[in-house]
Design a protein around this motif. Structure first.
Motif, PDB file in Angstrom:
ATOM      1  N   VAL A   1      30.084 -79.781  33.506  1.00 56.04           N
ATOM      2  CA  VAL A   1      30.235 -81.268  32.627  1.00 56.04           C
ATOM      3  C   VAL A   1      31.438 -81.056  31.845  1.00 56.04           C
ATOM      4  N   LEU A   2      31.688 -79.878  31.071  1.00 57.25           N
ATOM      5  CA  LEU A   2      32.818 -79.922  30.390  1.00 57.25           C
ATOM      6  C   LEU A   2      34.412 -80.017  31.109  1.00 57.25           C
ATOM      7  N   ILE A   3      34.076 -79.639  32.663  1.00 59.51           N
ATOM      8  CA  ILE A   3      35.386 -79.845  33.318  1.00 59.51           C
ATOM      9  C   ILE A   3      35.631 -81.234  33.639  1.00 59.51           C
ATOM     10  N   ALA A   4      34.516 -81.854  33.610  1.00 58.58           N
ATOM     11  CA  ALA A   4      34.502 -83.298  34.069  1.00 58.58           C
ATOM     12  C   ALA A   4      34.987 -84.143  32.901  1.00 58.58           C
TER      13      ALA A   4
ATOM     14  N   GLY B   1      36.576 -80.139  41.148  1.00 60.66           N
ATOM     15  CA  GLY B   1      35.761 -78.922  40.610  1.00 60.66           C
ATOM     16  C   GLY B   1      34.666 -79.206  39.893  1.00 60.66           C
ATOM     17  N   THR B   2      34.271 -80.175  39.442  1.00 58.61           N
ATOM     18  CA  THR B   2      32.951 -80.394  38.823  1.00 58.61           C
ATOM     19  C   THR B   2      31.895 -80.233  40.027  1.00 58.61           C
ATOM     20  N   HIS B   3      32.280 -80.554  41.110  1.00 57.80           N
ATOM     21  CA  HIS B   3      31.224 -80.199  42.377  1.00 57.80           C
ATOM     22  C   HIS B   3      31.120 -78.883  42.713  1.00 57.80           C
ATOM     23  N   PHE B   4      32.013 -78.175  42.857  1.00 58.32           N
ATOM     24  CA  PHE B   4      32.009 -76.623  42.922  1.00 58.32           C
ATOM     25  C   PHE B   4      31.464 -75.747  41.974  1.00 58.32           C
ATOM     26  N   VAL B   5      31.943 -76.141  40.703  1.00 60.33           N
ATOM     27  CA  VAL B   5      31.347 -75.213  39.714  1.00 60.33           C
ATOM     28  C   VAL B   5      29.891 -75.677  39.516  1.00 60.33           C
TER      29      VAL B   5
END
Length: 653
Positions: A14-17, A56-60
């Motif tokens: 969530v933070l990356i998003a 990145g959000t998907h794969f994290v």
């Protein structure tokens, strides 16, 4: 198939998003303020940032997701899944980069295509698991996830176009938009995961060009760091950077660097735990293999006794004693308390059997417990002939159903194993029992193993033939504590080992515990595994738990080094970002101030040239206005005495 989640990694996704959305909206704002190639540069950079943010959000989020089976990702599909996300983001930025203001229809169409692109990225990333059977999807949840993706796309476009209408300070407005957009992006992913189903027995077939979860975590983290770092670098180089941006950018760099440090630290810690888990699993397999091998050795010993009966017909007690003595049970077969022979005695032959045994062995021989039964199975031979084995002579092993023994986990366990061995023509062992000779302080649970003996040369191919031609059983007796001390290394203090009868793990089925503490449901061990094993057609559960001595061997140095160096690097990088942005902002402000002063002076000079007076030498004319090099300049507001002084000087020349 049950699904579990790693909450810290969910928060990280969530933070990356949110951070990626902040950089994206900032790029969009700068694109609107720029023209020509600069606008296109911001468009491409913003598209890549938003696409990588979604990816990145998907794969994290997928790293936070786990199944009770090993998972990996197809490298080709993992990398290809970036393209739909970047293409969807580029479409949204392209609609905004147009000279004309896009209408509602264009925004709706662009948002729809962006949402479908985000959905395509998600489900392409899911396909990278390559599950067999294929992953199942709930159509209503899939439709809902796509609707969230489209709504998030519309929201992103509106924030790009109409964000200026929100009556908030620019930075606060940008942060609010980033939070809303980041929650929408991550919300689409986790909503889609709610509609994902994995069947029991599924396998991950990503075996070629695969990427492990740990490597994927590093790939996503480094990719995000390079991308966001490049975005901030572009912001620093932008001519519109302001001094207040220094603290914001430094804070964002610090936050993301710390997140990356945490991810790398967590990955290193998990790798250390996984390595220790592999070591633990190897020990579990070693324990199970040791038990199986030792029990196979005991089976071979009983096979030899069966061969004695098969070729000799009638075996006397002395012959049986000599043969067992040659086996050297205590030296070569530790754990066996004795080997016995138990004949089948029908009710009609009971008295003849007792008379024959009294004549051959002891005048006090009798079959016990007393009672009339159709068939008896008394112990007639038991070696070694010690005090313990002397106590079991004449005990009818078929009687424990009518006369249960104290300490047995259930009545009739010996009888059930005798009948199983007879009918199967192979080994069988009983459940958890208390051996007949157990008394005193060192009480242990035990079991008995049976091997049927049939008439020499008689057929035994069918169940009826085996029941008709059986003459008895060879029996070996085991105490669990003595058996395990002969199998397991008593010096190994890094593990607790418990053995349970059957698949149930409870006090009732506990046969052996290495720590002698009895059954405890939760010991707080970091590693614990229940390994089922089959012994002579009977199931045991071997439970192995780690002790603090083994858990203390966990490699903590590498995670600590990563954490310490990562924190230091994050602080230095944030400080460097603040210094560079502040210095560039100061330089830009100073240059702007000089440029403003220069333009002001130029304007003043241009406006006052109409009011200048000069008296050239030898060419003075009253009231003449001219401008020549090296002239003394003054305005109509110059004091009179200074003006007269100038006129006298010129006249003298």
């Amino acid at each position: 198939m049950p699904i579990s989640w790693n909450i810290p990694l969910v928060i990280l996704s969530v933070l990356i998003a949110i951070i990626g959305s902040f950089a994206t909206l900032d790029h969009a704002q700068r694109m609107r303020e720029a023209n020509g190639r600069a606008a296109k540069l911001w468009m491409v950079a913003g598209s890549i940032v938003l696409g990588m943010t979604i990816w990145g959000t998907h794969f994290v989020g997928m790293l936070a997701f786990s199944l009770p089976i090993p998972l990996a990702y197809d490298l080709t599909l993992t990398l290809l899944s970036i393209l739909p996300a970047i293409a969807a983001a580029l479409l949204g930025f392209w609609a905004q980069c147009c000279k004309t203001r896009p209408g509602a229809k264009r925004i709706l169409a662009s948002g729809l295509l962006m949402g479908l692109g985000i959905g395509a990225m998600h489900y392409t990333g899911m396909a990278a698991l390559r599950m067999s059977p294929p992953i199942g999807y709930d159509p209503p949840i899939v439709a809902l996830s796509l609707a969230i993706a489209v709504a998030a796309s519309w929201g992103a476009l509106l924030m790009m176009y109409q964000g200026g209408r929100i009556k908030l300070p620019p930075l606060l407005r940008l942060m609010l938009g980033a939070v809303i957009m980041g929650l929408a992006i991550s919300g689409m992913h986790y909503t889609a995961m709610l509609g994902t189903h994995f069947q029991l027995g599924s396998l991950c077939l990503a075996d070629t060009l695969r990427i492990e979860p740990g490597a994927l975590a590093v790939l996503v983290s480094l990719g995000s760091l390079c991308l966001f770092g490049g975005s901030f670098f572009l912001i620093v180089l932008d001519k519109r950077v302001a001094r207040q941006d220094a603290q914001v950018l430094a804070g964002l760099v610090l936050a993301f660097s710390l997140l990356l440090t945490w991810q790398l630290w967590n990955n290193a810690r998990q790798n250390a735990v996984q390595l220790q888990q592999v070591e633990f699993d190897g020990h579990v397999r070693g324990v199970a293999d040791s038990i199986n091998k030792r029990m196979s050795t005991y089976k071979q010993a009983l096979r030899g006794v069966d061969g004695l009966f098969a070729h000799a017909g009638v075996i006397r007690r002395g012959e049986f004693r000599d043969y067992i003595a040659r086996l050297r049970l205590k030296e070569d077969y530790p754990g066996i308390q004795g080997i016995r022979f138990v004949p089948v005695v029908p009710k009609a032959a009971k008295e003849r059997h007792i008379a024959a045994m009294r004549k051959e062995n002891s005048s006090s021989y009798n079959i016990w417990p007393e009672g009339r039964r159709e068939v008896y199975a008394p112990v007639v031979y038991a070696e070694p002939y010690d005090l313990r084995n002397q106590q079991v002579f004449g005990y009818d092993m078929l009687s424990d159903l009518e006369y249960p023994r104290p300490g047995d986990s259930a009545p009739g366990l010996r009888r059930a194993a005798l009948e199983q061995a007879r009918d199967a023509g192979d080994f069988a062992i009983s459940g958890k029992i208390r051996l007949v000779f157990e008394a005193g302080q060192d009480l242990q649970h035990g079991f008995v193993m049976f091997l049927p003996v049939y008439k020499y040369g008689a057929p035994r191919n069918t169940l009826a033939e085996r029941r008709a031609n059986i003459i008895g059983w060879i029996v070996s007796v085991f105490r669990m504590g003595d058996l395990m001390s002969g199998i397991l290394d008593v010096r190994d203090t890094g593990f607790d080992i418990a053995i349970f009868d059957g698949e149930e793990v409870s006090e009732k089925t506990l046969m052996y515990a290495s720590d002698h503490s009895g059954f405890v449901r939760d010991r707080g061990a970091r590693f614990q595994h229940n390994e089922p094993i089959g012994i002579a057609g009977h199931n045991w559960t071997v439970q192995v738990r780690s002790q603090p001595a083994f858990e203390a061997q966990l490699n903590r140095n590498q995670p600590r080094i990563i954490a310490g160096s990562g924190i230091a690097f994050s602080l230095l990088l944030a400080l460097l970002t603040w210094f560079l942005v502040s210095a560039r902002a100061s330089a830009l402000q100073a240059a702007a101030a000089v440029e403003r002063a220069s333009r002001k002076n130029e304007m003043l000079l241009h406006g006052q040239r109409r009011h200048l007076y000069f008296r050239p030498r030898g060419q003075y004319r009253a009231g003449e206005r001219c401008v020549l090099p090296h002239a003394r300049l003054f305005t109509p507001g110059t004091p009179g005495h200074e003006r007269n002084a100038v006129e006298r000087t010129v006249a003298e020349r």
